[in-house]
Design a protein around this motif. Structure first.
Motif, mmCIF file in Angstrom:
data_model
loop_
_atom_site.group_PDB
_atom_site.id
_atom_site.type_symbol
_atom_site.label_atom_id
_atom_site.label_comp_id
_atom_site.label_asym_id
_atom_site.label_seq_id
_atom_site.Cartn_x
_atom_site.Cartn_y
_atom_site.Cartn_z
ATOM 1 N N ALA A 79 0.868 -1.178 0.000
ATOM 2 C CA ALA A 79 0.000 0.000 0.000
ATOM 3 C C ALA A 79 0.905 1.228 0.000
ATOM 4 C CB ALA A 79 -0.899 -0.010 1.230
ATOM 5 N N ALA A 80 0.500 2.252 -0.697
ATOM 6 C CA ALA A 80 1.308 3.468 -0.769
ATOM 7 C C ALA A 80 0.406 4.692 -0.654
ATOM 8 C CB ALA A 80 2.090 3.505 -2.083
ATOM 9 N N GLY A 81 0.503 5.363 0.475
ATOM 10 C CA GLY A 81 -0.207 6.618 0.658
ATOM 11 C C GLY A 81 -1.703 6.522 0.776
ATOM 12 N N LEU A 82 -2.225 5.369 1.197
ATOM 13 C CA LEU A 82 -3.676 5.287 1.413
ATOM 14 C C LEU A 82 -4.055 6.199 2.571
ATOM 15 C CD1 LEU A 82 -4.280 1.432 1.160
ATOM 16 C CD2 LEU A 82 -4.753 3.157 -0.587
ATOM 17 N N PRO A 83 -5.138 6.943 2.447
ATOM 18 C CA PRO A 83 -5.561 7.803 3.555
ATOM 19 C C PRO A 83 -5.885 6.968 4.802
ATOM 20 C CG PRO A 83 -6.764 8.336 1.543
ATOM 21 C CD PRO A 83 -6.010 7.072 1.279
ATOM 22 N N GLU A 84 -5.558 7.508 5.968
ATOM 23 C CA GLU A 84 -5.896 6.810 7.213
ATOM 24 C C GLU A 84 -7.406 6.759 7.361
ATOM 25 O OE1 GLU A 84 -3.815 7.312 10.822
ATOM 26 O OE2 GLU A 84 -2.042 8.115 9.805
ATOM 27 N N LEU A 85 -7.849 5.647 7.923
ATOM 28 C CA LEU A 85 -9.287 5.441 8.132
ATOM 29 C C LEU A 85 -9.620 5.602 9.609
ATOM 30 C CD1 LEU A 85 -9.831 2.253 5.925
ATOM 31 C CD2 LEU A 85 -10.474 4.604 5.380
ATOM 32 N N PRO A 86 -10.883 5.852 9.925
ATOM 33 C CA PRO A 86 -11.288 5.855 11.336
ATOM 34 C C PRO A 86 -11.043 4.471 11.948
ATOM 35 C CG PRO A 86 -13.118 6.500 9.887
ATOM 36 C CD PRO A 86 -11.976 6.122 9.014
ATOM 37 N N SER A 87 -10.935 4.400 13.241
ATOM 38 C CA SER A 87 -10.597 3.142 13.924
ATOM 39 C C SER A 87 -11.638 2.049 13.725
ATOM 40 C CB SER A 87 -10.390 3.382 15.424
ATOM 41 O OG SER A 87 -11.587 3.881 16.003
ATOM 42 N N ASP A 88 -12.855 2.406 13.319
ATOM 43 C CA ASP A 88 -13.885 1.387 13.114
ATOM 44 C C ASP A 88 -13.925 0.866 11.675
ATOM 45 O OD1 ASP A 88 -14.875 3.720 11.968
ATOM 46 O OD2 ASP A 88 -16.926 3.426 12.713
ATOM 47 N N ILE A 106 -5.460 -4.350 5.357
ATOM 48 C CA ILE A 106 -4.435 -3.311 5.403
ATOM 49 C C ILE A 106 -4.849 -2.340 6.500
ATOM 50 C CG2 ILE A 106 -3.339 -1.398 4.175
ATOM 51 C CD1 ILE A 106 -3.815 -2.945 1.577
ATOM 52 N N SER A 107 -4.069 -2.294 7.555
ATOM 53 C CA SER A 107 -4.406 -1.422 8.673
ATOM 54 C C SER A 107 -3.518 -0.188 8.744
ATOM 55 C CB SER A 107 -4.321 -2.200 9.992
ATOM 56 O OG SER A 107 -3.036 -2.766 10.130
ATOM 57 N N GLU A 108 -2.430 -0.165 7.975
ATOM 58 C CA GLU A 108 -1.521 0.978 7.941
ATOM 59 C C GLU A 108 -1.460 1.519 6.514
ATOM 60 O OE1 GLU A 108 0.142 2.187 10.644
ATOM 61 O OE2 GLU A 108 -0.909 0.718 11.864
ATOM 62 N N PRO A 109 -1.331 2.834 6.331
ATOM 63 C CA PRO A 109 -1.348 3.422 4.987
ATOM 64 C C PRO A 109 -0.261 2.908 4.037
ATOM 65 C CG PRO A 109 -1.569 5.130 6.659
ATOM 66 C CD PRO A 109 -1.268 3.850 7.373
ATOM 67 N N ASP A 110 0.861 2.398 4.548
ATOM 68 C CA ASP A 110 1.951 1.922 3.694
ATOM 69 C C ASP A 110 2.315 0.469 3.983
ATOM 70 O OD1 ASP A 110 2.350 4.421 2.301
ATOM 71 O OD2 ASP A 110 3.169 5.194 4.165
ATOM 72 N N GLN A 111 1.361 -0.302 4.429
ATOM 73 C CA GLN A 111 1.584 -1.692 4.835
ATOM 74 C C GLN A 111 1.855 -2.607 3.647
ATOM 75 O OE1 GLN A 111 -1.503 -3.108 7.409
ATOM 76 N NE2 GLN A 111 -1.008 -5.252 7.054
#
Length: 147
Positions: A79-88, A106-111
């Motif tokens: 993943a590259a530069g995906l916007p962070e999502l809310p925790s839910d 994918i839980s991290e924007p660059d995972q």
């Protein structure tokens, strides 16, 4: 009596420090195992005759960089530069070929996510936004592309 209480306190501190050190060592060993597995998959993909790479843009920003081999039935997705999502919420990868099969979260924007899945010549990779923990099938698809 004061010596006994101080001795117990010192013993408890030493034991807590030992437990913390053990937990750190176990975490490092776990990271190394994951790294070894990742290196093995990368090596297998690099050696495969049919390895392909592609970039899949997300409708919400960011991309997926995909390296895959149908012969190896393996893929690595960065993943590259995906916007962070809310925790839910979480991003979920899919292999779509008639039906959608979960290929990882994918839980991290660059995972980096590794998956071993059968990929037919008509298979697609998809990315969706799902409730935390993922879904049985994709709901909010934000990227899809033929492999």
């Amino acid at each position: 009596m004061v010596t006994s209480v101080a001795g117990v306190g010192l013993w408890s501190s030493e034991r807590a420090a030992r437990d913390d050190a053990r937990a750190t060592i176990e975490a490092l060993e776990s990271q190394q195992a994951g790294s070894d597995e990742e290196q093995e998959m990368i090596s297998a993909l690099m050696a495969a005759d049919d390895t392909s790479q592609l970039t899949v843009p997300s409708a919400h920003g960011g991309d997926l960089h995909v390296m895959y081999s149908r012969d190896q039935q393996a893929m690595i997705v960065q993943a590259a530069g995906l916007p962070e999502l809310p925790s839910d919420s979480t991003y979920q990868l899919w292999i779509v070929d008639g039906t959608a099969k979960d290929a990882g979260l994918i839980s991290e924007p660059d995972q980096i996510v590794m998956a071993r899945e059968e990929m037919s010549p008509t298979a697609q990779i998809g990315l969706s936004i799902e409730p935390a923990g993922g879904s049985e099938e994709p709901t909010d698809v934000i990227a899809i592309q033929e492999l």
